[in-house]
Design a protein around this motif. Structure first.
Motif, short mmCIF file in Angstrom:
data_model
loop_
_atom_site.label_atom_id
_atom_site.label_comp_id
_atom_site.label_asym_id
_atom_site.label_seq_id
_atom_site.Cartn_x
_atom_site.Cartn_y
_atom_site.Cartn_z
N GLU A 165 56.16 25.78 39.58
CA GLU A 165 55.17 25.33 38.62
C GLU A 165 53.77 25.78 39.00
OE1 GLU A 165 55.48 21.15 38.21
OE2 GLU A 165 57.49 21.18 37.32
N GLU A 166 53.47 25.70 40.28
CA GLU A 166 52.15 26.14 40.73
C GLU A 166 51.96 27.62 40.44
OE1 GLU A 166 49.35 26.36 44.76
OE2 GLU A 166 51.40 25.58 44.87
N GLU A 167 53.00 28.41 40.68
CA GLU A 167 52.89 29.84 40.42
C GLU A 167 52.65 30.11 38.94
OE1 GLU A 167 55.44 33.98 41.15
OE2 GLU A 167 56.10 32.08 42.03
N GLN A 168 53.32 29.36 38.08
CA GLN A 168 53.13 29.54 36.65
C GLN A 168 51.70 29.19 36.24
OE1 GLN A 168 56.18 27.12 34.90
NE2 GLN A 168 57.81 28.62 35.27
N ARG A 169 51.16 28.11 36.81
CA ARG A 169 49.79 27.70 36.48
C ARG A 169 48.78 28.76 36.95
NH1 ARG A 169 51.57 22.59 38.37
NH2 ARG A 169 50.42 22.91 40.32
N LEU A 170 49.02 29.30 38.13
CA LEU A 170 48.12 30.32 38.65
C LEU A 170 48.19 31.60 37.81
CD1 LEU A 170 48.71 29.88 42.49
CD2 LEU A 170 46.69 29.21 41.18
N GLN A 171 49.39 31.96 37.38
CA GLN A 171 49.54 33.14 36.51
C GLN A 171 48.81 32.92 35.19
OE1 GLN A 171 50.65 35.96 37.32
NE2 GLN A 171 52.38 35.85 38.74
N ALA A 172 48.92 31.72 34.63
CA ALA A 172 48.23 31.40 33.38
C ALA A 172 46.71 31.46 33.57
CB ALA A 172 48.66 30.03 32.88
N ALA A 173 46.24 30.95 34.71
CA ALA A 173 44.80 30.98 35.00
C ALA A 173 44.30 32.42 35.11
CB ALA A 173 44.51 30.20 36.27
N LEU A 174 45.08 33.26 35.76
CA LEU A 174 44.70 34.67 35.87
C LEU A 174 44.61 35.33 34.49
CD1 LEU A 174 46.61 36.13 38.96
CD2 LEU A 174 44.15 35.90 38.67
N ALA A 175 45.60 35.03 33.65
CA ALA A 175 45.61 35.60 32.30
C ALA A 175 44.39 35.15 31.51
CB ALA A 175 46.90 35.22 31.58
N LEU A 176 44.03 33.88 31.64
CA LEU A 176 42.87 33.35 30.93
C LEU A 176 41.57 33.99 31.43
CD1 LEU A 176 41.63 31.38 28.91
CD2 LEU A 176 41.63 29.64 30.73
N LEU A 177 41.46 34.09 32.74
CA LEU A 177 40.25 34.71 33.31
C LEU A 177 40.14 36.18 32.92
CD1 LEU A 177 40.37 33.09 36.87
CD2 LEU A 177 38.54 32.80 35.17
N GLU A 178 41.29 36.83 32.79
CA GLU A 178 41.27 38.24 32.40
C GLU A 178 40.63 38.42 31.02
OE1 GLU A 178 41.52 42.09 33.08
OE2 GLU A 178 42.43 40.72 34.52
N THR A 179 40.85 37.45 30.13
CA THR A 179 40.25 37.54 28.79
C THR A 179 38.74 37.33 28.84
OG1 THR A 179 40.57 35.17 28.34
CG2 THR A 179 42.37 36.66 27.76
N SER A 229 35.29 37.36 42.47
CA SER A 229 35.12 36.24 43.39
C SER A 229 35.97 35.04 42.98
CB SER A 229 33.64 35.84 43.47
OG SER A 229 33.19 35.32 42.22
N VAL A 230 36.22 34.89 41.69
CA VAL A 230 37.02 33.77 41.20
C VAL A 230 38.52 34.04 41.35
CG1 VAL A 230 37.62 32.39 39.16
CG2 VAL A 230 35.23 33.00 39.60
N VAL A 231 38.94 35.25 40.99
CA VAL A 231 40.37 35.53 40.99
C VAL A 231 40.89 35.85 42.40
CG1 VAL A 231 40.30 36.38 38.63
CG2 VAL A 231 40.11 38.00 40.52
N GLY A 232 40.02 36.20 43.34
CA GLY A 232 40.46 36.54 44.69
C GLY A 232 41.29 35.45 45.33
N PRO A 233 40.80 34.18 45.39
CA PRO A 233 41.60 33.10 45.98
C PRO A 233 42.88 32.83 45.22
CG PRO A 233 39.28 32.48 45.84
CD PRO A 233 39.43 33.76 45.06
N ILE A 234 42.86 33.03 43.90
CA ILE A 234 44.07 32.80 43.10
C ILE A 234 45.14 33.83 43.46
CG2 ILE A 234 45.02 32.73 40.77
CD1 ILE A 234 42.32 31.79 39.77
N ARG A 235 44.72 35.08 43.57
CA ARG A 235 45.68 36.13 43.94
C ARG A 235 46.24 35.89 45.34
NH1 ARG A 235 41.94 41.12 41.78
NH2 ARG A 235 42.64 41.13 39.60
N ALA A 236 45.38 35.46 46.27
CA ALA A 236 45.83 35.20 47.63
C ALA A 236 46.88 34.09 47.65
CB ALA A 236 44.64 34.82 48.51
N ARG A 237 46.64 33.03 46.87
CA ARG A 237 47.60 31.92 46.80
C ARG A 237 48.91 32.38 46.18
NH1 ARG A 237 49.99 27.98 49.25
NH2 ARG A 237 50.81 26.38 47.84
#
Length: 253
Positions: A1-15, A27-35
């Motif tokens: 579930e956490e991975e799905q939420r992080l993937q969704a957050a990345l997709a939203l930030l990409e827009t 700077s925002v997506v770096g920690p998300i990608r690391a996680r």
């Protein structure tokens, strides 16, 4: 579930990448990608499978003595070259090298996909490594005027646990690994020792010499072992299934 939420957050930030600007976005997506990367490593680590494989141990004999007479750089080049050559032989026989430890190699046959000739390929590989080691010994003798380089090899067929742990792709656990190591440790220099378990899979293919029963730590009964001399000139297979020495003809094939 956490991975799905992080993937969704990345997709939203990409827009919103254009509005945020490249520096803020990174700077925002770096920690998300690391996680996400950490979660994926954990998922890979947790993948484990139980399989029957043929485990092969190879150990250089004489490298310690050579180390007293060669420079560290020369010895390192010699050992690394030997391990690379042994690895190439394993690859040529469709095995997989899982671990290196000092001047030894641990490989297994049947890791990727189990085949009926896994044990035979492991033994053929061992004989080919013996040939490679003899060629290396001649090279060392000619170049350094130093004798004594050789190998010991052991093969055992049994059930192991593959995967898991901190080094998932190279992890192999089980008593079969210990037995294979014992086969190698007790093999005379320049020979290949196999267990009775492996022999049952390759009867009729190789010329072997039966050895006295060998005690292995963790086993109550001694293990019957064989030293493999060569491939038979005319090999024939002995059925490994069913009751030994009892065969019935197959119908409809």
């Amino acid at each position: 579930e956490e991975e799905q939420r992080l993937q969704a957050a990345l997709a939203l930030l990409e827009t919103q990448r254009f509005l945020l600007g490249e520096s803020v976005f990174e700077s925002v997506v770096g920690p998300i990608r690391a996680r996400l990367s950490a979660l994926q490593r954990v998922a890979t680590t947790d993948q484990q499978v139980v399989k029957q494989v043929s485990v092969l141990f190879v150990d250089l004999v004489g490298s310690t003595e050579l180390g007293r007479q060669l420079d560290p750089e020369e010895l390192s080049t010699l050992v690394d070259g030997a391990l690379l050559r042994f690895t190439a032989v394993v690859d040529a026989h469709f095995g997989k090298v899982l671990q290196y430890a000092g001047d030894s190699v641990l490989a297994a046959f049947g890791v990727e996909a189990v085949q009926e000739d896994d044990a035979e390929r492991a033994v053929r590989c061992g004989l080919a490594i013996l040939d490679e080691a003899r060629a290396m010994a001649r090279e060392v003798q000619a170049r350094h005027r130093l004798p004594g380089l050789d190998v010991r090899i052991g093969v055992h067929t049994g059930t192991v646990l593959l995967g898991g742990g901190v080094d998932a792709e190279a992890t192999i656990r089980g008593h079969a690994v210990n037995v294979a190591a014992r086969m190698e440790q007790t093999a005379p220099a320049g020979t290949l020792r196999i267990s009775d378990s492996t022999y049952l899979h390759v009867r009729g293919v190789f010329d072997v010499d039966a050895q006295p029963p060998l005690h292995v730590k963790g086993l109550q009964e001694p293990v019957i072992t064989y030293l493999v001399r060569s491939v038979k000139a005319r090999s024939f297979r002995v059925a490994a299934r069913g009751v030994e020495d009892i065969e019935t003809r197959m119908i409809g094939r």
